[in-house]
Design a protein around this motif. Structure first.
Motif, short mmCIF file in Angstrom:
data_model
loop_
_atom_site.label_atom_id
_atom_site.label_comp_id
_atom_site.label_asym_id
_atom_site.label_seq_id
_atom_site.Cartn_x
_atom_site.Cartn_y
_atom_site.Cartn_z
N SER A 1 0.61 -19.59 -1.37
CA SER A 1 -0.21 -18.33 -2.16
C SER A 1 0.14 -18.57 -3.69
O SER A 1 1.10 -19.13 -3.91
N GLN A 2 -0.98 -18.13 -4.30
CA GLN A 2 -1.01 -18.05 -5.58
C GLN A 2 -0.76 -16.85 -6.53
O GLN A 2 0.05 -16.49 -7.21
N LYS A 3 -1.43 -15.86 -5.56
CA LYS A 3 -1.38 -14.54 -5.95
C LYS A 3 -1.20 -13.45 -4.83
O LYS A 3 -2.00 -12.71 -4.46
N PRO A 4 0.06 -13.29 -4.29
CA PRO A 4 0.19 -12.40 -3.21
C PRO A 4 0.32 -11.10 -3.75
O PRO A 4 0.73 -11.11 -4.91
N VAL A 5 0.10 -10.07 -2.94
CA VAL A 5 0.21 -8.68 -3.01
C VAL A 5 0.95 -8.21 -2.08
O VAL A 5 0.75 -8.48 -0.85
N ILE A 6 2.03 -7.28 -2.26
CA ILE A 6 3.00 -6.54 -1.35
C ILE A 6 2.33 -5.31 -1.25
O ILE A 6 2.15 -4.47 -2.13
N ILE A 7 1.97 -5.06 0.23
CA ILE A 7 1.25 -3.45 0.48
C ILE A 7 2.77 -2.75 1.35
O ILE A 7 2.81 -3.36 2.49
N VAL A 8 3.10 -1.84 0.92
CA VAL A 8 4.39 -1.00 1.34
C VAL A 8 3.90 0.18 2.25
O VAL A 8 3.12 0.97 1.33
N GLY A 9 4.20 0.22 3.37
CA GLY A 9 3.95 1.56 4.16
C GLY A 9 5.33 2.10 4.49
O GLY A 9 6.44 1.80 4.29
N ASN A 10 5.01 3.46 5.21
CA ASN A 10 5.99 4.33 5.51
C ASN A 10 7.03 3.74 6.36
O ASN A 10 8.12 4.31 6.47
N GLY A 11 6.86 2.74 7.15
CA GLY A 11 7.59 2.10 8.11
C GLY A 11 9.01 1.77 7.52
O GLY A 11 9.93 1.79 7.86
N VAL A 12 8.81 1.23 6.08
CA VAL A 12 9.97 1.00 5.33
C VAL A 12 10.89 1.99 5.09
O VAL A 12 12.21 1.85 5.31
N ILE A 13 10.39 3.33 4.79
CA ILE A 13 11.39 4.59 4.77
C ILE A 13 12.03 4.78 6.09
O ILE A 13 13.23 5.06 6.19
N ARG A 14 11.08 4.93 7.33
CA ARG A 14 11.65 5.31 8.38
C ARG A 14 12.84 4.24 8.84
O ARG A 14 13.58 4.79 9.47
N GLN A 15 12.70 2.89 8.45
CA GLN A 15 13.57 2.32 8.92
C GLN A 15 14.76 2.12 8.00
O GLN A 15 15.68 1.01 8.10
N LYS A 16 14.75 2.59 6.98
CA LYS A 16 15.94 2.69 5.72
C LYS A 16 16.07 1.35 5.44
O LYS A 16 17.20 0.99 4.91
N ALA A 17 14.92 0.70 5.26
CA ALA A 17 14.95 -0.68 4.55
C ALA A 17 14.71 -0.89 3.01
O ALA A 17 14.30 -1.99 2.59
N ILE B 1 0.91 -9.27 1.78
CA ILE B 1 2.15 -9.04 2.61
C ILE B 1 2.19 -7.76 2.89
O ILE B 1 2.68 -6.87 2.03
N VAL B 2 1.83 -7.33 4.27
CA VAL B 2 1.77 -5.80 4.43
C VAL B 2 2.92 -5.42 5.20
O VAL B 2 3.20 -6.14 6.59
N ILE B 3 3.70 -4.55 4.70
CA ILE B 3 5.12 -4.27 5.33
C ILE B 3 5.12 -2.78 5.94
O ILE B 3 5.25 -1.84 4.92
N GLY B 4 5.48 -2.55 7.06
CA GLY B 4 5.54 -1.31 7.34
C GLY B 4 4.51 -0.24 7.23
O GLY B 4 4.65 0.77 7.19
N PHE B 5 3.16 -0.79 7.39
CA PHE B 5 2.06 -0.03 6.88
C PHE B 5 1.50 0.63 8.46
O PHE B 5 1.23 -0.37 9.32
N ASP B 6 1.20 1.76 8.39
CA ASP B 6 0.56 2.35 9.73
C ASP B 6 -0.96 2.48 9.32
O ASP B 6 -1.44 3.06 8.29
N PHE B 7 -1.85 1.95 10.09
CA PHE B 7 -3.22 2.03 10.23
C PHE B 7 -3.75 3.53 10.07
O PHE B 7 -4.72 3.63 9.34
N VAL B 8 -2.98 4.56 10.52
CA VAL B 8 -3.40 5.91 10.48
C VAL B 8 -3.64 6.54 9.23
O VAL B 8 -4.15 7.40 8.94
N GLU B 9 -2.87 5.61 7.92
CA GLU B 9 -3.02 6.12 6.71
C GLU B 9 -4.41 5.56 6.06
O GLU B 9 -4.99 6.27 5.14
N ALA B 10 -4.68 4.52 6.41
CA ALA B 10 -5.97 3.86 5.89
C ALA B 10 -6.34 2.61 6.76
O ALA B 10 -5.76 1.59 6.61
N LEU B 11 -7.41 2.60 7.29
CA LEU B 11 -7.86 1.25 8.19
C LEU B 11 -8.08 0.31 6.97
O LEU B 11 -8.87 0.58 6.07
#
Length: 528
Positions: A197-213, A268-278
């Motif tokens: 990739s040349q232009k990746p974007v990281i999308i961070v969801g609540n799973g990161v907080i739940r898992q203390k990561a 790069i979608v990390i710990g994201f829950d679809f319940v927040e936004a499809l």
């Protein structure tokens, strides 16, 4: 021992400190058993919905399972909204309800409804105890199910005739939930995908907080050097002034962050829950996905997975951070970060003559908060403003419900937050509509001797609904109501009330309240 004595022993074995609820005839034996516990404190509340909200927020912040209690019929159904909210926000909660005895469940009977079936769509597991000897097994499974990814709510129903039965038994050992890490091939494939990739974007969801990561993720982000955006419930992963922080996405209107997604070539979608936004709301250009999460991806047209790392997030990033990761620094076009900051009114440039807008209030709250401050948001127009404007100084210290998104959560949630984190300042921000849904819990907070701050944004209307009516029909209907005098109402509960008229007055009132660690303060902020 009687069955409820064993049930309480099992709860103690699970580390339960608080049970929030209201007793009833069908839970008398359980209350008798709880009265003998030296570990568990029963918090009798004013409404069962409040009990469920308290258990929800307590569970999010305490690293324990929140527990709530109700009797049969209306007591149990009053729990339902809070239980559904906890389940969709992935908060670990166990609800215990009484029920009619077996001898009258086969026919129409006073206050009897099938609570297990009612709760099934709103929980991870809903079960009636049919044999008192199974109590240790059911309690152990309930707590394990509630905590396993994705965490959620469980209902346990105890029929009245089983509660006093004399039985023998003992709690089952509490064992850690197993963790898994992606295999080496999956990790290698993910690194290859990132490298291409040349232009990746990281999308961070609540799973990161739940898992203390959060700490491990930040190390990964510093290596990658690509833009980072957050869901509502994941705010605080990066500091406000971090150069990679492009703030929050997921808004129905004026989502200034979406252009970053559209300019990228890999999400790069990390710990994201679809319940927040499809995904169809934010990935309309169908960018490829690298899915990093404890659970496999839910694949659809707008979530085209090209790689998956499935496993415990802390251990996954520990493994990734040991490897060579190609740095992918890039800057979104159009001076986007400054545009977002201005649009979301995050500049914090406060003047004494500025009005008491929600954004100005939030900038004051942010200014006076520290890393430990917990802010609990209710649902309404102000929730959208909080998601845009307010930047917490630490992950997991902003409580926003973005699953069921039920009004009325903030005040009881603040009680759960204060019990989970007694040394932290807690600020509850609510609209007048949400406040009056559970205002009776002020008595609960006062009785418990808790100290926190309630900010009531007072406009005598459902503002978000009025805005939507105006946009769709050019008029509003059914959105206005009257309010009591919130300061007098607060004082009637024996707590301090204040009504600042200017921003500098609000700042001083909030500062004084934060310095006061022994009393509740309600701040009525007129938005009229």
């Amino acid at each position: 021992m009687k069955a409820t004595d064993l049930l309480v022993q099992c709860l103690e074995n699970e580390g339960v400190e608080y049970i929030f609820g209201i007793m009833g005839k069908e839970t008398l034996d359980l209350m008798d058993s709880l009265s003998k516990s030296k570990q568990i404190k029963f918090v009798n509340v004013r409404h069962e919905q409040g009990a469920a909200f308290m258990a929800d927020v307590y569970g999010r912040l305490s690293n324990k399972v929140g527990v709530c209690l109700a009797t049969l019929g209306p007591g149990a159904t009053n729990l339902l909204t809070g239980i559904a909210s906890a389940n969709l926000d992935h908060s670990p909660v166990v609800a215990i309800t009484g029920q009619a005895g077996f001898e009258r469940q086969h026919q129409e009977s006073h206050q009897y409804v099938n609570i297990v079936k009612i709760f099934e769509p709103a929980t991870k597991w809903s079960i009636q105890i049919k044999d008192a000897q199974t109590i240790p097994t059911i309690i152990r499974k309930a707590f394990r199910v509630a905590q396993t990814e994705k965490p959620g709510a469980v209902l346990i129903e105890l029929p009245e005739n089983l509660a006093p039965q004399m039985i023998s038994g003992y709690p089952l050992p509490v064992t850690p939930i197993p963790k898994s890490t992606p295999n080496s091939q999956a990790i290698a494939d993910a690194l290859t995908l990132i490298g291409q990739s040349q232009k990746p974007v990281i999308i961070v969801g609540n799973g990161v907080i739940r898992q203390k990561a959060a700490a491990e993720l930040r190390t990964f982000l510093e290596k990658l050097r690509s833009p980072v955006i957050h869901s509502f419930m994941a705010k605080g992963i990066l500091p406000k002034d971090h150069p990679l922080n492009y703030f929050t996405f997921g808004f129905n209107k004026k989502d200034e962050v979406v252009p970053i997604i559209e300019e990228s070539d890999l999400l790069i979608v990390i710990g994201f829950d679809f319940v927040e936004a499809l995904p169809n709301a934010w990935n309309k250009k169908i960018r490829p996905i690298l899915h990093i999460d404890p659970l496999p991806a839910q694949i659809d047209e707008y979530y085209p997975v090209r790689g998956e790392l499935v496993g415990d997030l802390m251990e996954t990033f520990q493994a990734l951070n040991k490897l060579d990761l190609a740095s992918k620094p890039w800057t979104p076009s159009g001076n986007l970060k400054e545009r977002i900051s201005n649009s979301y009114q995050m500049n914090g440039d406060l003047q004494e003559n500025q009005s008491l807008t929600v954004e100005n209030i939030l900038n004051v709250v942010e200014k006076l908060s520290n890393e430990d401050t917990i802010v609990v948001s209710d649902v309404g127009a102000h929730k959208v403003s909080i998601a845009r404007t307010f930047q917490p100084k630490q992950a997991g210290r902003l409580i926003i419900s973005n699953g069921l998104a039920s009004m009325g959560l903030a005040l009881p949630g603040a009680i759960g937050a204060k019990l989970a984190s007694p040394n932290a300042a807690v600020i509850c921000i609510t609209g007048d509509g949400g406040a009056l849904m559970n205002i009776s819990e002020l008595e609960t907070a006062k009785r418990l001797g808790l100290s926190f701050i309630i900010i009531v944004l007072n406009n005598s209307k459902l503002l978000l609904e009025e805005q939507m009516m105006q946009e769709n029909f050019s008029h509003s209907f059914g959105t206005d109501f009257g309010n009591p005098d919130f300061v007098q109402l607060a004082e009637s509960f024996g707590i301090k009330g204040a009504r600042p008229n200017q921003l500098n007055e609000f700042e001083q009132v909030l500062k004084d309240a934060l310095n006061q660690t022994s009393e509740l303060t309600l701040i009525d902020v007129s938005q009229g």
